[in-house]
Design an enzyme around this catalytic site. Sequence first.
Site, short mmCIF file in Angstrom:
data_model
loop_
_atom_site.label_atom_id
_atom_site.label_comp_id
_atom_site.label_asym_id
_atom_site.label_seq_id
_atom_site.Cartn_x
_atom_site.Cartn_y
_atom_site.Cartn_z
N GLU A 170 -2.63 -14.82 -17.28
CA GLU A 170 -3.53 -15.49 -16.32
C GLU A 170 -4.03 -16.80 -16.92
OE1 GLU A 170 -4.97 -15.16 -13.13
OE2 GLU A 170 -6.08 -16.94 -13.74
N LYS A 196 0.83 -1.21 0.00
CA LYS A 196 0.00 0.00 0.00
C LYS A 196 0.87 1.26 0.00
CE LYS A 196 -2.51 -2.78 -0.42
NZ LYS A 196 -2.47 -4.26 -0.35
N HIS A 256 -23.69 15.10 2.90
CA HIS A 256 -23.53 15.58 1.54
C HIS A 256 -22.46 16.66 1.49
CE1 HIS A 256 -24.51 16.75 -2.54
NE2 HIS A 256 -24.46 18.00 -2.13
N ALA A 307 -5.38 -10.49 5.96
CA ALA A 307 -4.89 -10.10 7.29
C ALA A 307 -6.03 -9.96 8.29
CB ALA A 307 -4.11 -8.80 7.18
N GLY A 343 10.12 -21.14 15.98
CA GLY A 343 9.34 -21.88 16.97
C GLY A 343 9.00 -23.25 16.43
P1 FAD Z 1 1.89 -14.06 8.24
O1 FAD Z 1 1.60 -12.62 8.13
O2 FAD Z 1 2.50 -14.75 7.07
O3 FAD Z 1 2.85 -14.21 9.50
C1 FAD Z 1 3.41 -15.42 9.86
C2 FAD Z 1 4.67 -15.16 10.66
O4 FAD Z 1 5.11 -16.39 11.23
C3 FAD Z 1 5.84 -14.63 9.82
O5 FAD Z 1 6.46 -13.57 10.49
C4 FAD Z 1 6.78 -15.82 9.72
O6 FAD Z 1 8.13 -15.46 9.59
C5 FAD Z 1 6.52 -16.48 11.05
N1 FAD Z 1 6.88 -17.92 11.10
C6 FAD Z 1 6.57 -18.89 10.20
N2 FAD Z 1 7.02 -20.09 10.65
C7 FAD Z 1 7.61 -19.85 11.84
C8 FAD Z 1 8.23 -20.68 12.80
N3 FAD Z 1 8.30 -22.00 12.66
N4 FAD Z 1 8.75 -20.09 13.90
C9 FAD Z 1 8.68 -18.75 14.09
N5 FAD Z 1 8.07 -17.93 13.23
C10 FAD Z 1 7.54 -18.47 12.12
N6 FAD Z 1 -4.21 -9.06 3.18
C11 FAD Z 1 -5.12 -8.11 3.42
O7 FAD Z 1 -6.05 -8.35 4.19
N7 FAD Z 1 -5.02 -6.88 2.84
C12 FAD Z 1 -4.03 -6.56 2.00
O8 FAD Z 1 -3.97 -5.44 1.50
C13 FAD Z 1 -3.05 -7.55 1.70
N8 FAD Z 1 -2.04 -7.27 0.87
C14 FAD Z 1 -1.11 -8.24 0.61
C15 FAD Z 1 -0.11 -7.94 -0.28
C16 FAD Z 1 0.85 -8.90 -0.58
C17 FAD Z 1 1.94 -8.57 -1.56
C18 FAD Z 1 0.79 -10.17 0.06
C19 FAD Z 1 1.84 -11.21 -0.22
C20 FAD Z 1 -0.21 -10.46 0.95
C21 FAD Z 1 -1.18 -9.51 1.23
N9 FAD Z 1 -2.24 -9.76 2.09
C22 FAD Z 1 -3.18 -8.80 2.33
C23 FAD Z 1 -2.37 -11.06 2.78
C24 FAD Z 1 -1.85 -10.95 4.21
O9 FAD Z 1 -0.52 -10.50 4.19
C25 FAD Z 1 -1.94 -12.29 4.90
O10 FAD Z 1 -3.25 -12.80 4.80
C26 FAD Z 1 -1.59 -12.16 6.38
O11 FAD Z 1 -0.28 -11.67 6.54
C27 FAD Z 1 -1.71 -13.51 7.08
O12 FAD Z 1 -1.39 -13.36 8.42
P2 FAD Z 1 -0.80 -14.55 9.29
O13 FAD Z 1 -0.62 -14.00 10.65
O14 FAD Z 1 -1.63 -15.73 9.10
O15 FAD Z 1 0.61 -14.91 8.63
P1 NAI Z 2 -4.53 -15.00 -6.05
O1 NAI Z 2 -5.13 -16.29 -5.65
O2 NAI Z 2 -5.24 -13.74 -5.75
O3 NAI Z 2 -4.29 -14.99 -7.63
C1 NAI Z 2 -3.52 -15.96 -8.27
C2 NAI Z 2 -3.89 -15.96 -9.74
O4 NAI Z 2 -2.93 -16.73 -10.43
C3 NAI Z 2 -5.25 -16.59 -10.00
O5 NAI Z 2 -6.02 -15.75 -10.81
C4 NAI Z 2 -4.90 -17.91 -10.66
O6 NAI Z 2 -5.87 -18.34 -11.58
C5 NAI Z 2 -3.60 -17.56 -11.36
N1 NAI Z 2 -2.74 -18.69 -11.62
C6 NAI Z 2 -2.48 -19.77 -10.83
N2 NAI Z 2 -1.60 -20.60 -11.42
C7 NAI Z 2 -1.26 -20.01 -12.61
C8 NAI Z 2 -0.38 -20.38 -13.66
N3 NAI Z 2 0.34 -21.50 -13.62
N4 NAI Z 2 -0.28 -19.56 -14.73
C9 NAI Z 2 -1.02 -18.43 -14.79
N5 NAI Z 2 -1.87 -18.03 -13.82
C10 NAI Z 2 -1.98 -18.81 -12.74
O7 NAI Z 2 -3.05 -15.03 -5.45
P2 NAI Z 2 -1.93 -13.91 -5.33
O8 NAI Z 2 -2.23 -12.75 -6.23
O9 NAI Z 2 -0.65 -14.62 -5.44
O10 NAI Z 2 -2.10 -13.41 -3.86
C11 NAI Z 2 -2.07 -14.34 -2.78
C12 NAI Z 2 -3.05 -13.97 -1.74
O11 NAI Z 2 -2.58 -12.85 -0.99
C13 NAI Z 2 -4.41 -13.51 -2.27
O12 NAI Z 2 -5.27 -14.59 -2.54
C14 NAI Z 2 -4.93 -12.70 -1.15
O13 NAI Z 2 -5.54 -13.57 -0.23
C15 NAI Z 2 -3.68 -12.10 -0.55
N6 NAI Z 2 -3.56 -10.71 -0.99
C16 NAI Z 2 -4.53 -9.83 -0.60
C17 NAI Z 2 -4.47 -8.53 -0.99
C18 NAI Z 2 -5.56 -7.62 -0.59
O14 NAI Z 2 -6.35 -7.99 0.28
N7 NAI Z 2 -5.66 -6.42 -1.15
C19 NAI Z 2 -3.37 -8.01 -1.80
C20 NAI Z 2 -2.44 -9.03 -2.20
C21 NAI Z 2 -2.54 -10.32 -1.77
#
Ligand code: FAD
Ligand code: NAI
Length: 473
Positions: free
Chosen positions: A211, A59, A452, A328, A123
């Site tokens: 895609e 973001k 508004h 998240a 952990g």
């Molecule tokens: P995580 O955030 O993955 O945290 C897990 C933690 O556990 C990590 O710090 C990891 O290092 C640690 N860990 C793992 N194994 C061990 C171990 N054995 N011992 C100690 N520590 C360990 N979600 C949204 O809702 N809004 C968004 O805008 C959004 N944007 C995203 C953008 C991107 C690019 C990505 C990749 C994801 C995004 N997500 C978003 C998804 C969101 O980040 C995840 O759903 C969320 O972080 C999951 O939370 P979690 O606590 O389950 O795991």
């Molecule tokens: P995603 O599940 O959103 O999208 C993956 C896409 O890749 C799908 O459209 C799928 O059909 C396509 N795909 C899968 N295999 C493929 C292949 N071999 N070739 C071409 N296309 C293929 O997963 P993404 O974008 O990796 O994000 C992971 C997760 O992180 C999301 O599902 C979401 O839960 C979380 N996230 C949330 C955000 C938010 O809330 N704003 C922002 C970014 C991530």
Amino acid sequence: MSTQNFDVVVIGAGPGGYIAAIRAAQLGMNVACVDEWENAKGGPAPGGTCTNVGCIPSKALLQSSEHFEHLNHHFAEHGISADNVKIDVAKMVARKDAVVKQNNDGILYLFKKNKVSFFHGRGSFVAARDGGYELKAGDASLFAKQVVVATGSSARALPGAPFDEETILSNDGALRIAGTPKKLGLIGAGVIGLEMGSVWRRLGAEVTILEALPAFLGAADEGVAKEAAKVFKKQGLDIQLGVKISEVKVGKAGVSVAYADAKGDAKNLEVDKLIVSIGRVPNTQGLNADAVGLKLDERGAIVVDDDCKTNLPGVWAVGDVVRGPMLAHKAEEEGVAVAERMAGQHGHVDFALVPWVIYTSPEIAWVGKTEQQLKAEGRAYKAGQFPFIANGRARALGDTTGFVKLLADAQTDELLGAHIIGPYASELIAECAMAMAFKASSEDIARICHAHPSLSESTKEAALAVDKRTLNF
Ligand code: FAD
Ligand code: NAI
């Protein structure tokens, strides 16, 4: 080494884990949280994927790149002009890193404030004994009767194309590209593909997204997906659907991707960098789950019931490492509910009301059922839609793309779904989620006085549209 006793040990300090730890401490438990994420200096960086390489940094870059886009393309209509507009990508990335650090530090502060003992390191389970679990936390040895596993997820790689984070990038490398690539490829037009594609397109990259599925944004309401496809195409994102990737080769000049297009014709995409965003896999490898018999499914996710209980007494799991959307706020809700259940309370998560937001421009947000889901269920519904072009605040903002669409039960008028594409959809969706949590009808929203001029008037008007009585359209 002496063993330290806690009521609860939380493994992972992402949004699922750190929130569970704080809530459990608030409820009077003695809590340890262990997380292995390291910052560039090798120090602790709690916050997980979300804080370090997910929600927050993406973001930050989306905001910076949007400012650049506005200055280049939209400020002129406000009478504001600037010559010689430049982007310093290194500075933009450094600002993003500073935002991440503020969040890491914030979580360490919250742990102190709530008396959560933080351990930096891996952990893992050692053994089950005395009605509890012996665990390793880095070099420390811990024991607790209750364990919350919140180890999150990692990016899935394409077979035969491992991430090198220089040329083939996961979300990690995608958030620290040092300069705008001339040509950027993305595999997967999901949430990350669209958000990261938008960042680098705004900064000047020629962006192609490949895609696999034939339909664009299949999880979104069809009307929203159609509008989004139209807008993204106009912005210059080249999104190709129904492709089949056959080979990814890294060369001196970049990456070449061989694929078959939707017609089956062989194609080749040459790009400087390739982001692979094809979904994520749960992190369970480091847990030593076998030592205690913790049950995983075929994807490696921890098997839990609706209450986040695993097959082991006293062991819970939340967030990306279990079933359900990888979001998240879903992880946080589960973390809170588990802490409350451990305290003997009735924690609750309404999985039907988890909102989705895609932070592109326009933003896309929804909660509840899509029109295609209602049709598939055979449920009779009414739809009401209001376009931002007819909203005074959107016109003043100069951002009139998209609409608010509400779906309500045909008989009872209960709101069943809300779908928004347009300015601040991420904020507007909260009103809809709240209304649905209170089982509101579309008439309830239509009767509420909305300020508004505000974008939220579009939600009221969409509610009026359900009854075919919009006032401003
Ligand atoms: P995580 O955030 O993955 O945290 C897990 C933690 O556990 C990590 O710090 C990891 O290092 C640690 N860990 C793992 N194994 C061990 C171990 N054995 N011992 C100690 N520590 C360990 N979600 C949204 O809702 N809004 C968004 O805008 C959004 N944007 C995203 C953008 C991107 C690019 C990505 C990749 C994801 C995004 N997500 C978003 C998804 C969101 O980040 C995840 O759903 C969320 O972080 C999951 O939370 P979690 O606590 O389950 O795991
Ligand atoms: P995603 O599940 O959103 O999208 C993956 C896409 O890749 C799908 O459209 C799928 O059909 C396509 N795909 C899968 N295999 C493929 C292949 N071999 N070739 C071409 N296309 C293929 O997963 P993404 O974008 O990796 O994000 C992971 C997760 O992180 C999301 O599902 C979401 O839960 C979380 N996230 C949330 C955000 C938010 O809330 N704003 C922002 C970014 C991530």
